[in-house]
Write an enzyme that holds these catalytic residues in place. Sequence first.
Site, short mmCIF file in Angstrom:
data_model
loop_
_atom_site.label_atom_id
_atom_site.label_comp_id
_atom_site.label_asym_id
_atom_site.label_seq_id
_atom_site.Cartn_x
_atom_site.Cartn_y
_atom_site.Cartn_z
N CYS A 37 -17.75 18.78 -23.12
CA CYS A 37 -18.81 19.80 -23.00
C CYS A 37 -18.25 21.08 -22.37
CB CYS A 37 -19.95 19.29 -22.16
SG CYS A 37 -20.75 17.85 -22.87
N ASP A 39 -17.30 21.49 -19.21
CA ASP A 39 -17.33 21.59 -17.75
C ASP A 39 -17.45 20.24 -17.05
OD1 ASP A 39 -19.95 21.68 -18.76
OD2 ASP A 39 -20.20 23.77 -18.16
N CYS A 64 -16.23 27.21 -16.94
CA CYS A 64 -16.17 28.67 -17.02
C CYS A 64 -16.32 29.28 -15.62
CB CYS A 64 -17.26 29.18 -17.94
SG CYS A 64 -18.92 28.90 -17.31
N CYS A 107 -24.84 25.91 -15.87
CA CYS A 107 -23.82 25.80 -14.81
C CYS A 107 -24.48 25.51 -13.47
CB CYS A 107 -23.01 27.09 -14.70
SG CYS A 107 -22.11 27.52 -16.20
#
Lengths: 137, 404
Positions: A37, A39, A64, A107
């Site tokens: 995915c 992360d 990221c 995130c």
Amino acid sequence: MAYSDKVLDHYNNPRNVGSLDKNADNVGTGMVGAPECGDVMKLQIQVDDTTGIISDAKFKTFGCGSAIASSSLATEWLKGKTVDEALQISNTEIVNELSLPPVKIHCSVLAEDAIKAAINDYRTKQTKRVPVAEAVA
Amino acid sequence: MKTPIYLDNHATTQMDPRVLSAMLPYFTDIYGNAASRNHEFGWAAEQAVDKARKQIADLIGATPREIIFTSGATESNNLAIKGIAEMYAEKGNHIITEATEHKAVLDTCKKLEKLGFRITYLPVMADGLIDLEMLKEAFTDKTILVSIMYANNELGVIQPVKEIGAMCRERGVLFHTDGVQAVGKIPVNVNADNIDVMSITAHKLYGPKGVGALYVRRKGPRVQLTAQMDGGGHERGMRSGTLNVPGIVGLGEACAICHAEMAEESAKLRALRDRLRNKLEAELDEVFINGSMEHRLPHNLNMSFAYVEGESLLMGINDIAVSSGSACTSATLEPSYVLKALGVGDDIAHSSIRFGIGRFNTVEEIDYVADKLIDVVKKLRELSPLYEMVKEGIDLSKIEWAAH
């Protein structure tokens, strides 16, 4: 994409990078996300046995810039809080603090999940009170 | 050395100053409509267009009358595929293409699928090339067209175009190739390569944006296609619209320069590319090349830096312009479909960087890029829980990740 100054700051100077002893009774480890995915966050807390306050927090993140910043910020916020207080940290606070755009909200969700996973791991250890090497879940 | 450094030459290229010089008079002094047949203004414009047609034809071994001007490769691809599909619909309704084509080809094919055409999307092998045996089996008696790109825009891999063209020729099937990344960079010859139709764009070969061409074979076989825009019947009736004379002059000049300097330039770019690769591989472990190194454009490098996510890597090298196959850099949040088509894991796609080296890059720039990348990859690996686990001897594939 333009990053907010706060995201850039955490990316350039990530706080609390590293690892705590995942086998210690008073350390809780949360690992969330998946490599495919894009992360994976590992977040660890160390809780003071007598005061119940989080005395240290560390992270490592594959992801990221926003994912790195979210987890870096989370470790900052965790330190000095009790476990119950830490559970109150929500992803929207992270979104607001870092001015994350809509595509980066996941995130912050991941950071919240990592906090909860770390606390859950810590609490499981506390009830069992036996050292187990199962940090990597 | 100036920053930022441009290493994204598969996206677009800086226009060569010589191309600009050639174009300038056609914005001001020589402004006629190339379709005006009855006065000097028109003749001068037509003469310039004819010269450009010849320059383009010379670069690809075609004749000038086989060059149709368009607004760029997206239009050329649309015109080629839709135009042939429409023209030859009575002959058959089957088209063969490939999974790693540019969206201008894939989405055109998808549109045709909705209109009743049957499309075969050939998969690619681990090196990014199509399997000729699979192509052979894909032909049916309804196949009218094969559209396979010359070189891929992400991986730089060069397809066996000549063999594909021969297979098409044998079966009386037309062969279109998206030549955007290859033309002007490596020798392309429409006769030797058995190409019937080919898309070209100016801005990938140091020319201006907004102008391109479609090569359409006139003999053996004579290719016909249905115009996709109605109007004045320009370009042998295949593409109406007043010709963009300055742009066309630019495309012609860009092709002439590429033609004259190709041997020297490709050797230079290959040396720069290999220098970058060698430096990165010398200093970093766990780096992988995506796609065939043997069948590859000389100026392309596509590398994955395992356990480091692409967008965070780009953030750390923000004075260097490159692209990543990472989901986070795309609007769809999906990692590159081209890398996924190779069968590499999504994690490798997320960690990939595409370097496109160009005419104006220098050794100094390449060294700067290599040093900076090495630095940032090392820093991000310090941050990476995956790299830590691998160094502890944990097999990441054995872990049950909570996908989200």
